[in-house]
Design a protein around this motif. Structure first.
Motif, PDB file in Angstrom:
ATOM      1  N   GLU A 155      67.960  40.364   5.215  1.00 49.41           N
ATOM      2  CA  GLU A 155      69.343  39.689   5.002  1.00 49.41           C
ATOM      3  C   GLU A 155      69.715  38.695   6.078  1.00 49.41           C
ATOM      4  O   GLU A 155      69.443  39.164   7.371  1.00 49.41           O
ATOM      5  CB  GLU A 155      70.702  41.056   4.783  1.00 49.41           C
ATOM      6  N   VAL A 156      70.096  37.698   5.779  1.00 49.50           N
ATOM      7  CA  VAL A 156      70.716  36.657   6.565  1.00 49.50           C
ATOM      8  C   VAL A 156      71.843  36.267   6.469  1.00 49.50           C
ATOM      9  O   VAL A 156      72.538  36.306   5.366  1.00 49.50           O
ATOM     10  CB  VAL A 156      69.751  35.497   6.319  1.00 49.50           C
ATOM     11  N   HIS A 157      72.751  35.733   7.592  1.00 47.80           N
ATOM     12  CA  HIS A 157      74.067  35.510   7.506  1.00 47.80           C
ATOM     13  C   HIS A 157      74.244  34.301   8.266  1.00 47.80           C
ATOM     14  O   HIS A 157      73.925  34.247   9.555  1.00 47.80           O
ATOM     15  CB  HIS A 157      75.162  36.648   7.700  1.00 47.80           C
ATOM     16  N   ILE A 158      75.174  33.318   8.014  1.00 47.18           N
ATOM     17  CA  ILE A 158      75.527  32.120   8.728  1.00 47.18           C
ATOM     18  C   ILE A 158      76.757  32.354   9.391  1.00 47.18           C
ATOM     19  O   ILE A 158      77.680  32.493   8.518  1.00 47.18           O
ATOM     20  CB  ILE A 158      75.391  30.708   7.733  1.00 47.18           C
ATOM     21  N   GLY A 159      76.957  32.307  10.665  1.00 47.96           N
ATOM     22  CA  GLY A 159      78.168  32.695  11.171  1.00 47.96           C
ATOM     23  C   GLY A 159      78.303  33.314  12.489  1.00 47.96           C
ATOM     24  O   GLY A 159      77.140  33.527  13.059  1.00 47.96           O
ATOM     25  N   HIS A 160      79.344  33.445  13.218  1.00 47.15           N
ATOM     26  CA  HIS A 160      79.287  33.855  14.335  1.00 47.15           C
ATOM     27  C   HIS A 160      79.305  35.502  14.583  1.00 47.15           C
ATOM     28  O   HIS A 160      78.685  36.289  15.217  1.00 47.15           O
ATOM     29  CB  HIS A 160      80.609  33.572  15.510  1.00 47.15           C
ATOM     30  N   VAL A 161      79.779  36.103  13.362  1.00 50.07           N
ATOM     31  CA  VAL A 161      79.850  37.408  13.015  1.00 50.07           C
ATOM     32  C   VAL A 161      79.183  37.856  11.717  1.00 50.07           C
ATOM     33  O   VAL A 161      79.615  37.109  11.057  1.00 50.07           O
ATOM     34  CB  VAL A 161      81.210  38.060  13.498  1.00 50.07           C
ATOM     35  N   GLY A 162      78.274  38.881  11.833  1.00 50.65           N
ATOM     36  CA  GLY A 162      77.779  39.206  10.616  1.00 50.65           C
ATOM     37  C   GLY A 162      78.843  39.710   9.666  1.00 50.65           C
ATOM     38  O   GLY A 162      79.753  40.571  10.071  1.00 50.65           O
ATOM     39  N   HIS A 163      78.414  39.778   8.264  1.00 51.37           N
ATOM     40  CA  HIS A 163      79.289  40.303   7.196  1.00 51.37           C
ATOM     41  C   HIS A 163      79.262  41.822   7.419  1.00 51.37           C
ATOM     42  O   HIS A 163      78.530  42.546   7.862  1.00 51.37           O
ATOM     43  CB  HIS A 163      79.160  39.783   5.706  1.00 51.37           C
ATOM     44  N   GLU A 164      80.256  42.351   6.669  1.00 46.28           N
ATOM     45  CA  GLU A 164      80.457  43.851   6.477  1.00 46.28           C
ATOM     46  C   GLU A 164      80.145  44.427   5.094  1.00 46.28           C
ATOM     47  O   GLU A 164      80.453  45.691   4.717  1.00 46.28           O
ATOM     48  CB  GLU A 164      81.890  44.282   6.768  1.00 46.28           C
ATOM     49  N   ILE A 165      79.276  43.541   4.358  1.00 48.44           N
ATOM     50  CA  ILE A 165      78.889  44.083   3.051  1.00 48.44           C
ATOM     51  C   ILE A 165      77.808  45.034   3.115  1.00 48.44           C
ATOM     52  O   ILE A 165      76.889  44.648   3.676  1.00 48.44           O
ATOM     53  CB  ILE A 165      78.631  42.709   2.040  1.00 48.44           C
ATOM     54  N   ARG A 166      77.853  46.065   2.371  1.00 48.70           N
ATOM     55  CA  ARG A 166      76.950  47.251   2.754  1.00 48.70           C
ATOM     56  C   ARG A 166      75.762  46.904   1.491  1.00 48.70           C
ATOM     57  O   ARG A 166      75.855  47.493   0.534  1.00 48.70           O
ATOM     58  CB  ARG A 166      77.463  48.608   2.215  1.00 48.70           C
ATOM     59  N   THR A 167      74.896  46.163   1.981  1.00 51.36           N
ATOM     60  CA  THR A 167      73.714  45.754   0.888  1.00 51.36           C
ATOM     61  C   THR A 167      72.133  45.968   1.719  1.00 51.36           C
ATOM     62  O   THR A 167      71.419  45.502   1.217  1.00 51.36           O
ATOM     63  CB  THR A 167      73.680  44.369   0.699  1.00 51.36           C
ATOM     64  N   CYS A 168      72.453  46.831   2.713  1.00 48.86           N
ATOM     65  CA  CYS A 168      71.069  46.912   3.563  1.00 48.86           C
ATOM     66  C   CYS A 168      70.067  48.037   2.802  1.00 48.86           C
ATOM     67  O   CYS A 168      70.667  49.003   2.208  1.00 48.86           O
ATOM     68  CB  CYS A 168      71.322  47.374   5.101  1.00 48.86           C
ATOM     69  N   THR A 169      68.813  47.482   2.702  1.00 48.61           N
ATOM     70  CA  THR A 169      67.983  48.311   2.113  1.00 48.61           C
ATOM     71  C   THR A 169      66.692  48.686   3.033  1.00 48.61           C
ATOM     72  O   THR A 169      65.782  49.251   2.536  1.00 48.61           O
ATOM     73  CB  THR A 169      67.425  47.581   0.786  1.00 48.61           C
TER      74      THR A 169
END
Length: 429
Positions: free
Chosen positions: A139-153
């Motif tokens: 999972e990759v996120h663009i921003g200063h802080v990572g998102h809180e969406i629970r999609t980690c596998t």
């Protein structure tokens, strides 16, 4: 009589329901086309709406086939019958006969230059716009802080309630170019054996696709033929003598001027074109940092679309294979025989890959990320994930740097969706 009347009434109700459904579908299509501008005025049908990509498939699940299996079986049956009727024939259509496709040579050079410019621009743009990557998954996120969406596998994701653990990412996290084996002779020797896996170099599949389509690289030579090959009972036979075989002239890689090879083709120097060099010079001379980054992001989007459109055109003629269970790819008429597959059901295949037709996402990994409207705002909430859109990481990075949102990604990024507050989720239907 009463039963006949009931049957007629039921038929009328079904007809009315079908008419209402078709009218609703036509109305929704016309409204979405008016919003997105996907339908041309001259009657051309464009893409009206592009939905958010689905989450990654399970590891035990096979990739969907690009061409249906019944169609593949029908083609194989027709080829077998044609081979019985004419065992020996000269292949006429390039690139199956070993020759280049003339109209794709310049496209291959543009794709090769656009990829190099895109990587250079990404290294500069990442100094301004941060990129986050999960430690346990892709999972990759663009921003200063990572998102809180629970999609980690990833490993032990159940203990963390599928939340991501973020760290700083790099260029390889924004766009992924899988590697494949380089083929010196894509027709005479299309397969790489298991014992040759350490002797044959591996290069990015996009570069290998450009090399087979006409780009000449000094480190990765490729055999260029002047005469088509023959197919005798399914086997490729080359009657071209060694003296007539095209040899790569190393002097043509000089950076001074464009030269021609023995076949009369123009050889483009293996460096950034003059137009791209002028763009980079203008970008380095800009004094305003904000305008500097914004102009670079606009150029990066141009290089991205140029590379993707060129790859699509080349893949229409040059075959690319991918494993149905792992990310391995191979550019050429056939897949290699290296037993390195470790995905699901690899024991039954003795480690061989389950080759099938590849798509453009298999050789250029777009890495879809969640779209953020404000980089300085709060992190994306897990309860509001149905209202968030997605986009390729390169497009999201350029948009956050100041580039305008491309029209083909506006619906996917869900720009027109009004997101409710966290305390209003239960009130929204």
């Amino acid at each position: 009589m009463l039963r006949r009347i009931k049957v007629q009434i039921s038929h009328i109700e079904r007809l009315n329901c079908c008419l209402n459904r078709s009218y609703a579908f036509a109305a929704s299509s016309s409204s979405s086309g008016a919003l997105s501008g996907g339908v041309d005025d001259d009657g051309g049908d464009g893409e009206l709406y592009s939905d958010v990509p689905r989450p990654p498939r399970r590891k035990a699940e096979r990739k969907p086939f690009v061409t249906p299996m019944k169609e593949l079986i029908r083609r194989a049956r027709e080829e077998r019958e044609a081979r019985k009727l004419q065992p020996c024939l000269m292949l006429e259509n390039p690139p199956e006969n070993g020759l280049l496709v003339p109209e794709l040579v310049e496209v291959a050079h543009r794709v090769y230059r656009a990829r190099g410019s895109l990587l250079k621009g990404l290294s500069e743009l990442l100094k301004v716009v941060p990129v986050q990557r999960c430690r346990f998954c892709s999972e990759v996120h663009i921003g200063h802080v990572g998102h809180e969406i629970r999609t980690c596998t990833g490993p032990n994701s159940g203990l963390r309630s599928a939340t991501h653990v973020w760290r700083k990412g790099g260029v390889q996290d924004v766009v992924f170019f899988p590697k494949c084996f380089h083929l010196y002779d894509r027709v005479g020797k299309p397969r790489v054996g298991h014992d040759e896996r350490h002797r044959v170099p591996r290069i990015p599949a996009v570069v290998e696709l450009c090399v087979q389509a006409g780009v000449d690289l000094e480190k990765f030579p490729s055999k260029r033929r002047t005469k088509p090959v023959y197919c005798i009972e399914g086997r490729i036979v080359d009657f071209e003598s060694v003296s007539e075989t095209h040899k790569i002239d190393r002097d043509m890689f000089a950076e001074s001027a464009i030269k021609t090879d023995e076949m009369g083709r123009d050889v483009v120097p293996l460096r950034t074109s003059y137009i791209e060099e002028s763009k980079l010079d203008i970008w380095s001379n800009l004094t305003d940092e904000v305008e500097n980054i914004k102009q670079l992001s606009v150029w990066m989007l141009e290089w991205w679309f140029e590379m993707m459109e060129g790859v699509k055109r080349i893949m229409e003629s040059y075959t690319v294979w991918t494993c149905g269970y792992c990310p391995e790819v191979q550019v050429g008429p056939k897949g290699h025989k290296v037993r390195i597959c470790k995905s699901s059901k690899h024991q039954s295949r003795n480690g061989l890959h389950a080759w099938q037709e590849a798509t453009i996402d298999d050789i250029v990994g777009p890495n879809y990320v969640w779209h953020v409207q404000n980089l300085n705002g709060p992190a994306l909430n897990n309860n509001l994930k149905r209202y968030y859109g997605k986009a390729p990481a390169v497009v999201e990075l350029c948009v956050q740097a100041g580039a305008p949102i491309p029209d083909c990604y506006r619906s996917m990024m869900r720009v027109d969706v009004v997101r409710p507050d966290c305390d209003e989720v239960d009130l929204v239907a």
